[in-house]
Structure formats: C-alpha cells, structure tokens
Design a protein around this motif. Sequence first.
Motif, short mmCIF file in Angstrom:
data_model
loop_
_atom_site.label_atom_id
_atom_site.label_comp_id
_atom_site.label_asym_id
_atom_site.label_seq_id
_atom_site.Cartn_x
_atom_site.Cartn_y
_atom_site.Cartn_z
N ALA A 286 -2.36 1.95 -9.71
CA ALA A 286 -3.36 1.22 -9.29
C ALA A 286 -3.74 1.86 -7.68
O ALA A 286 -3.12 2.42 -7.16
CB ALA A 286 -3.11 -0.16 -8.97
N HIS A 287 -4.98 1.70 -7.53
CA HIS A 287 -5.38 2.08 -6.14
C HIS A 287 -6.28 0.91 -5.44
O HIS A 287 -7.39 0.63 -5.95
CB HIS A 287 -6.40 3.20 -6.40
CG HIS A 287 -5.82 4.54 -6.96
ND1 HIS A 287 -4.44 5.00 -6.51
CD2 HIS A 287 -6.12 5.09 -8.06
CE1 HIS A 287 -4.29 6.18 -7.12
NE2 HIS A 287 -5.16 6.02 -8.07
N PRO A 288 -5.89 0.36 -4.31
CA PRO A 288 -6.23 -0.63 -3.51
C PRO A 288 -7.40 0.12 -2.69
O PRO A 288 -6.81 0.50 -1.74
CB PRO A 288 -5.31 -1.20 -2.75
CG PRO A 288 -4.36 -0.58 -2.91
CD PRO A 288 -4.21 0.54 -4.10
N CYS B 199 -7.89 4.98 -0.63
CA CYS B 199 -6.94 4.19 -1.07
C CYS B 199 -6.03 3.82 -0.15
O CYS B 199 -5.86 4.53 0.65
CB CYS B 199 -6.04 4.86 -2.31
SG CYS B 199 -4.94 4.01 -2.90
N VAL C 264 -2.99 2.83 -0.65
CA VAL C 264 -1.64 3.10 -0.83
C VAL C 264 -1.67 4.49 0.06
O VAL C 264 -2.24 5.41 -0.21
CB VAL C 264 -1.25 3.60 -2.22
CG1 VAL C 264 0.04 4.54 -2.42
CG2 VAL C 264 -1.24 2.24 -3.09
N HIS D 292 -0.98 8.00 -1.27
CA HIS D 292 -2.20 8.42 -2.07
C HIS D 292 -3.19 9.06 -1.11
O HIS D 292 -3.92 10.02 -1.24
CB HIS D 292 -2.79 7.20 -3.01
CG HIS D 292 -2.08 6.75 -4.04
ND1 HIS D 292 -2.29 5.87 -4.79
CD2 HIS D 292 -0.91 7.42 -4.46
CE1 HIS D 292 -1.39 5.84 -5.68
NE2 HIS D 292 -0.40 6.77 -5.48
N LEU E 278 -6.91 11.14 -1.29
CA LEU E 278 -7.83 10.13 -1.83
C LEU E 278 -8.57 9.36 -0.86
O LEU E 278 -8.44 8.19 -0.62
CB LEU E 278 -7.02 9.17 -2.78
CG LEU E 278 -7.71 8.52 -4.15
CD1 LEU E 278 -8.38 9.49 -4.71
CD2 LEU E 278 -6.61 7.87 -5.00
CU LIG Z 1 -4.02 4.88 -4.54
#
Ligand SMILES: [Cu+2]
Length: 561
Positions: free
Chosen positions: A430-432, A506, A508, A511, A516
């Motif tokens: 998952a990517h917030p 993202c 995270v 990431h 990202l």
């Molecule tokens: Cu992510």
Amino acid sequence: MHNPDGIYRPMILVNNQYPGPLIEANEGDTIVVHVQNEATNATAIHWHGIYQTGTPHMDGTVGVTQCPIAPGRSFTYEFTVTGQSGTYWWHGHQGLQSSDGLHGPLVIHGKEERTLQKIPYDTDRVILLSDHYHDLSSALLWQYLMPDMENAEPVPETGLINGRSFRSCDDYPDRRCDNTTANVGRARISLDRNKNHRLRFINVGAFAEFSVQLDEHEMAVTEVDGTDVLPVRYHRLNLSPAQRYSIIISSNVTSADNFWLRARMITNCFTDPPKTLQSDTLAVVRYADGADADPTSKDWEEQLAQDCKDMNTTELVPVETVAASTEPDAVFYLRSNFEIGAYRLSRGFFNGSSWRATADNPTLHRSVDGLNSDRANYTAARASSTIPADGLANTAFVNDRAFEVNSELVIQTTGVQTIDILISNFDDGAHPYHLHGYKFSVLAQGHGQPPLTSVGAAINRESLSPLYDTLDLTNPLRRDTASVEGYGWILLRVIADNPGQWAFHCHVSWHAEAGLLMQLLTNTDGLADITIPRTNRDLCAADGIDKGMGPKDDDYIEFAK
Ligand SMILES: [Cu+2]
C-alpha cells in the motif's frame, strides 16, 4: 542516545525532547519557528498539511522548496495559517530523519471550531502513534535499497504511543537497555468522568498502519486530516502513515475505571517481521477519580481488519459542503511501481520517473528563477511534452524541458485548474500518498485495474466515463493523505490554485527514499509574485548541505567491488 521503549539508540531530539513539542495556533496566526541545527546531518522541517499560501519556500522539503539547513546553521520558518484548521504535524523532510525522532504535532484551532465540531467536548489532546526502529534509518535504508531486497521494507520493533512504550531487556541481550527510566513505560492518560474528550490521533510513523481503539468506548470521528466531518461512530480506526483522525469519546462507561488504549500494527503489511516484533502497543486510560490499576477491559469481539489499506471512509462527510465538478480540466494517469533500476537497486517510480533530490538546487528556486528569465522552458514544454495530458485541456502538462524527467517528474499548471490524478499501483504494498500545499478529494478507489472503457487506450476523461458516471460528487471527503492499496487504484481531485512547487509522494518513508516522489508546479502565474527570501537562498551556499543525503546509486558500485 534515547530509549523510548527501553532500548537505547541514536535519535534526533528537538529541544532535548522526544516527541518534539506541540505547536498550537489559532487560524490566522503567523507561526515562527527558529531551527538551530545541532545535529551532524543537514535537515529541513516540513509542516504537514499546511497550505503555505504565498510562502511555498517555507514548506520545508529538501530538493523541492529549499536546500537543507547545514550542520551548525540556523533557519527561521515563518508562515501564516489561513483557511484551514484541525490536526497536523511537523517532521523532518530530509531522508528518514522523521523516523529517527524529528517529528511533533501541530494543531490549528479554527475560528468556527466549536460549530464545525458537531459534538461538544470538554478536553482536547493529541495522541501520536509511531512505529519504532532500534537502528538509525540511514543504516536501514542502505540495506533496503540493496539488490534483491525489493518489497522487503525494514520492519519496526515496537509501537510507541506519545513516544513511549515498554520492552523487556531480556528480548534484546545484545542491546544497551534500561526500561526503568522515567521516559519508558506505557503512556497514561487521565480523563475526568462523565465528560466528552477529543483525542487527535496522528500516525507519525515511517511505515506501519495502525488500528486503534479504546476498549469499551465508541469513537465518534469528527475530523479527518484537518477536515471537520459529521460524526460517525466506530469501534476501531485504521490510520495509514501521516493520516490524522479526531474522535470524541464519552467517559461514562461504568464497567471499570481503567481501559486499554490499543494501537496495533497491521502486520500483513510486513514482509518479513522479526521474531522480536511487538506489534501491539498499549496505553492506559484512567478515569481521574478511579483506582490506579492495570486495566482488565475487554477487546471488541469483531475480528481485527487485517487488510493493508485505508479504512473505508465513504461514510465520512465533511461538515462544510464543497461539491466537486463533473468535468475536470485535465486527467493525469500515474503508474506507480517498483523496478530494479540502475545497479540492480530497487527503486520506486511514477511513470518511469524515480526522484532523486539535489542538495543545492531545489526545483522551486529553479521555477521562480526560470519563470522570470527562461520562460520558454516553462511554456514550450506544453507542446513538446513526451508524457501528454489527456488533451482535454492545454492547461496542464508534464514539464520535461525545465526538469530532468527521469528524476524530476513535474506536472505544471497555470491559473486555477481542476486536476484529477488517477494512480494505478502495480506493487503489492500500500502507498499512502500525500500532496503538499493542498487537500485533495478522494473521488474513488478500488482493487485491480481502474474501470476503463477500453484497455490499452490513452486514459482520459472519456475513457473513464463509466467511472465518472458513478461518482458521488456532492461533497467528497477532503484530506491530504490517502492510501492506494496493493494492486489497486485511486482517483484524486486537486483544485490546483496554490502558487508553488509541491511534492506528491508516498508517505511510507522507505518508498519515498526509493524515489516514489513527484511534484505539482501549480498556478505558475501566481509564482511570479513570490520572492524567495535571501535566508532561504543562503542555505544553498553553506558547507555541509549534502550531509545526510540518501545513498546515491553509484555508491553501491563501490560497495559491490
Ligand atoms: Cu509507498
């Protein structure tokens, strides 16, 4: 060295404390923060969710809005908070410094706070949830980016509630540990009986999604990322990294005087958790006149939602209605994925572009300068862009002339544009996603491929018609961080009106550091009125600004030899 759970590790403290201090302001206030960098690495502080209207250079994002503050140097952030209120936070935006302790809460009290909050409350407090690692983020990042480590994000050891937890030193015989110091142990929250209490949950962690609950108390959600919402009651809430939810609870439960506040990491998001992982963190909520004992309160009976994705927010409706238009000015389609890049390192990509920050040449500085002296590269790109918009409007485009598109993907707009961003996530994690300088609306999300009229065609408003026809645009939820699930998609709406250069990435941290991150350069007409202060420019000339930059791809060649 600091030991939030008993285990000592190097951490970044602010004013000699962890977590950092609460910044509390009223809507309309000017916030002034003097940062004196006494650490060994350069740094910058981002004010998460703050619009920075007229002050994009105060956004605190290394490589985008400023050069880092070199060791031994100081910098003063100054910005006015207008047109927003609610729960925010501040954190380092250089590498993974936030995960090393550089974060704290930021609360803005709105002029209409007491009317927009539909349940009256007697007390108001912040509860920070964090995933805690026992090693410095720089060491963990180096390992994470190594060949063959893709999809194996470093997994935390412990959760923290308001910067505290408790671990048995026996679990870590090789680590220096003292769990008897005053800063260690469960957080304890005392509430007067028979009152309403506002709790502002903030996930300040680097990676873990938390499920949070207060045993035997229903939680009425009244705010999401700074948007007041009509109250909806839940037993549990899930918070992806960087998300905030305010809840109101009533301290009128008669079964006990003490209750567990439980913050549980969703362990399904972890690839290879260590045996020492303690995924559940407890705090004690005590009614103030009750006995001071460990709770024996009961968990809810329903099973814990273990999906690695945002909680369903479709029933959360903003108090202030803002209808979304059915016709955006432009639709952008972003494919986010992880690829084995140069030197076989695992890197994150948006449409083949993987972000690398520069220490000495932030993109906002280039844009402000370029719009004044080199306007061609900011306007001609529209015609030459190799990554076209959908052609609906010639008002938003990928600027691949002024920016190195392989490492700096920039969507540029002039004037006020309504931009829809459709993201497909080709990764199992998952990517917030978080957008600086704005709240976006979450129009739709789902699993698998987005619903399109045809496969393979250019994705635009027309090919998405079946989807748009189903959208409820009367008053979608507005927030600044929303997660796209693994192999899923999300459709976000941005009213691009805020002059500035804004990171979209993202949250995270692993990431984002893998690349990202992309940018929105919006309302460039308005940027012409913005002057970047001398103090901000001067940061770029200091010695040591590159200290603490992430590993370069080239570094791994030397390592491999
Ligand atoms: Cu992510």
